[in-house]
Design a protein around this motif. Structure first.
Motif, PDB file in Angstrom:
ATOM      1  N   THR A  66       0.549  -1.249  -0.105  1.00 24.50           N
ATOM      2  CA  THR A  66       0.026  -0.681  -0.088  1.00 24.50           C
ATOM      3  C   THR A  66       1.113   1.111   0.383  1.00 24.50           C
ATOM      4  N   ARG A  67      -0.307   2.508  -0.541  1.00 22.76           N
ATOM      5  CA  ARG A  67       0.998   3.636  -0.117  1.00 22.76           C
ATOM      6  C   ARG A  67       1.056   3.973   1.428  1.00 22.76           C
ATOM      7  N   GLY A  68       1.358   4.426   1.817  1.00 22.85           N
ATOM      8  CA  GLY A  68       1.916   5.002   3.005  1.00 22.85           C
ATOM      9  C   GLY A  68       1.669   3.213   4.232  1.00 22.85           C
ATOM     10  N   PHE A  69       1.431   3.817   5.360  1.00 20.52           N
ATOM     11  CA  PHE A  69       1.472   2.682   6.035  1.00 20.52           C
ATOM     12  C   PHE A  69       0.278   3.053   6.976  1.00 20.52           C
ATOM     13  N   HIS A  70       0.095   1.342   7.635  1.00 19.89           N
ATOM     14  CA  HIS A  70      -1.525   1.879   8.281  1.00 19.89           C
ATOM     15  C   HIS A  70      -0.551   1.511   9.584  1.00 19.89           C
ATOM     16  N   ASN A  71      -0.944   1.878  11.417  1.00 22.33           N
ATOM     17  CA  ASN A  71      -0.526   1.622  12.112  1.00 22.33           C
ATOM     18  C   ASN A  71      -1.587   1.006  12.652  1.00 22.33           C
ATOM     19  N   CYS A  72      -1.197   0.252  14.133  1.00 25.55           N
ATOM     20  CA  CYS A  72      -2.116  -0.516  14.873  1.00 25.55           C
ATOM     21  C   CYS A  72      -3.331   0.723  15.571  1.00 25.55           C
ATOM     22  N   LEU A  73      -4.433  -0.102  15.148  1.00 20.60           N
ATOM     23  CA  LEU A  73      -5.068   0.723  16.056  1.00 20.60           C
ATOM     24  C   LEU A  73      -6.475   0.810  17.228  1.00 20.60           C
ATOM     25  N   MET A  79       1.810   4.628  24.285  1.00 18.01           N
ATOM     26  CA  MET A  79       1.962   5.353  23.046  1.00 18.01           C
ATOM     27  C   MET A  79       2.834   4.406  21.517  1.00 18.01           C
ATOM     28  N   THR A  80       1.916   3.976  21.092  1.00 17.15           N
ATOM     29  CA  THR A  80       2.960   3.265  19.845  1.00 17.15           C
ATOM     30  C   THR A  80       3.855   4.786  18.745  1.00 17.15           C
ATOM     31  N   ALA A  81       4.657   4.294  18.298  1.00 13.62           N
ATOM     32  CA  ALA A  81       5.572   4.811  16.902  1.00 13.62           C
ATOM     33  C   ALA A  81       4.696   4.738  16.255  1.00 13.62           C
ATOM     34  N   PRO A  82       4.464   5.609  15.232  1.00 13.92           N
ATOM     35  CA  PRO A  82       4.510   6.314  13.979  1.00 13.92           C
ATOM     36  C   PRO A  82       4.370   4.880  12.977  1.00 13.92           C
ATOM     37  N   ILE A  83       4.783   4.350  13.101  1.00 12.14           N
ATOM     38  CA  ILE A  83       5.394   3.083  12.086  1.00 12.14           C
ATOM     39  C   ILE A  83       5.733   2.174  13.349  1.00 12.14           C
ATOM     40  N   CYS A  84       5.530   0.476  13.014  1.00  7.37           N
ATOM     41  CA  CYS A  84       4.873  -0.268  14.006  1.00  7.37           C
ATOM     42  C   CYS A  84       6.273  -1.077  13.052  1.00  7.37           C
ATOM     43  N   ILE A  85       6.779  -1.178  13.881  1.00  6.50           N
ATOM     44  CA  ILE A  85       8.545  -1.452  13.866  1.00  6.50           C
ATOM     45  C   ILE A  85       8.533  -2.945  14.675  1.00  6.50           C
ATOM     46  N   ALA A  86       8.403  -4.700  14.189  1.00  4.25           N
ATOM     47  CA  ALA A  86       8.375  -5.402  14.840  1.00  4.25           C
ATOM     48  C   ALA A  86       9.833  -6.078  15.043  1.00  4.25           C
ATOM     49  N   HIS A  87      10.376  -6.410  15.872  1.00  5.61           N
ATOM     50  CA  HIS A  87      12.088  -7.368  15.986  1.00  5.61           C
ATOM     51  C   HIS A  87      11.719  -9.014  16.397  1.00  5.61           C
ATOM     52  N   PRO A 113      -3.322  -8.542   6.293  1.00  3.09           N
ATOM     53  CA  PRO A 113      -2.510  -7.364   6.612  1.00  3.09           C
ATOM     54  C   PRO A 113      -0.973  -7.815   7.134  1.00  3.09           C
ATOM     55  N   ASN A 114       0.325  -7.517   6.536  1.00  2.00           N
ATOM     56  CA  ASN A 114       1.554  -7.860   7.576  1.00  2.00           C
ATOM     57  C   ASN A 114       1.231  -7.473   9.171  1.00  2.00           C
ATOM     58  N   LEU A 115       0.502  -6.156   9.771  1.00  2.00           N
ATOM     59  CA  LEU A 115       0.407  -6.170  11.259  1.00  2.00           C
ATOM     60  C   LEU A 115      -0.255  -7.071  12.068  1.00  2.00           C
ATOM     61  N   VAL A 116       0.039  -8.850  10.955  1.00  2.00           N
ATOM     62  CA  VAL A 116      -1.010  -9.378  11.864  1.00  2.00           C
ATOM     63  C   VAL A 116       0.106  -9.886  12.545  1.00  2.00           C
ATOM     64  N   PHE A 117       1.194 -10.116  12.578  1.00  2.00           N
ATOM     65  CA  PHE A 117       2.565 -10.356  13.379  1.00  2.00           C
ATOM     66  C   PHE A 117       2.286  -9.407  14.723  1.00  2.00           C
ATOM     67  N   HIS A 118       2.003  -8.548  15.008  1.00  5.52           N
ATOM     68  CA  HIS A 118       1.792  -7.269  16.128  1.00  5.52           C
ATOM     69  C   HIS A 118       0.709  -8.075  16.814  1.00  5.52           C
ATOM     70  N   TYR A 119      -0.095  -7.992  15.450  1.00  8.15           N
ATOM     71  CA  TYR A 119      -1.411  -8.123  16.635  1.00  8.15           C
ATOM     72  C   TYR A 119      -1.590  -9.500  17.119  1.00  8.15           C
ATOM     73  N   VAL A 120      -0.637 -10.691  16.794  1.00  6.60           N
ATOM     74  CA  VAL A 120      -0.538 -12.399  16.779  1.00  6.60           C
ATOM     75  C   VAL A 120       0.695 -11.246  18.869  1.00  6.60           C
ATOM     76  N   GLU A 121       0.866 -11.256  18.155  1.00  7.60           N
ATOM     77  CA  GLU A 121       2.944 -11.343  18.622  1.00  7.60           C
ATOM     78  C   GLU A 121       2.208  -9.860  20.252  1.00  7.60           C
ATOM     79  N   GLY A 122       1.738  -8.720  20.118  1.00 10.24           N
ATOM     80  CA  GLY A 122       1.525  -8.505  21.189  1.00 10.24           C
ATOM     81  C   GLY A 122       0.119  -7.624  21.653  1.00 10.24           C
ATOM     82  N   HIS A 123      -1.298  -8.237  21.038  1.00 16.73           N
ATOM     83  CA  HIS A 123      -2.662  -8.230  21.391  1.00 16.73           C
ATOM     84  C   HIS A 123      -3.241  -9.440  21.883  1.00 16.73           C
TER      85      HIS A 123
END
Ligand SMILES: [Zn+2]
Length: 149
Positions: A66-73, A79-87, A113-123
């Motif tokens: 996609t154009r730009g980034f969609h962050n976790c809501l 507070m989360t950073a403007p761009i979700c970075i996973a390690h 969405p590749n945010l799924v990693f954050h959803y699984v790990e963080g939520h």
């Protein structure tokens, strides 16, 4: 990023990805992990092997950029950073600007969405079993070369 129910028909896949002869007619393209704060989702403590395989897909097999980034809501304690970075495992992945795809055991295309990693790990989001199995089997969806994504 819109909320989409798990295992619903992907709303944009036909328009952006289907080309003549691919995927075979009748192959479903289904959504996984399109979460939003106003919709509950199943949770479970994630398994380490699943997180490893999911991170690898998000870091190395992103599709449908996609154009730009969609962050976790979803709600966060801090507070989360403007761009979700996973390690994971010494690697870094920027999430929120693409999808990942895997192929289910029955041939279904499963897109998240590749945010799924954050959803699984963080939520502790627990994706459908069909998705977990496909990720653990590392059946990454590879788009034909003439789809410019
Ligand atoms: Zn989050």
């Amino acid at each position: 990023m819109p909320y989409l129910q798990d295992l619903a028909t992907h709303p944009r896949f036909d328009a952006i990805c289907r080309i003549k002869g691919w995927p075979p007619p009748g192959t479903p393209a289904l959504t996984v992990g399109w979460l939003a704060p106003e919709h509950e989702f199943p949770t479970a403590l994630p398994d380490g092997a699943f997180l490893d395989a999911l991170f690898y897909l998000c870091a190395h097999h992103s599709i449908i950029r996609t154009r730009g980034f969609h962050n976790c809501l979803l709600p966060h304690a801090t507070m989360t950073a403007p761009i979700c970075i996973a390690h994971r495992g010494g690697e870094e992945a920027r999430l929120g600007s693409a999808e990942i795809g895997v192929v289910g055991a029955g041939g279904e295309l499963l897109l998240a969405p590749n945010l799924v990693f954050h959803y699984v790990e963080g939520h502790h989001y627990r994706p459908p079993d069909i998705f977990i199995e496909a990720v653990l089997a590392r059946r990454a969806l590879v788009l034909p070369a003439d789809i410019p994504l």
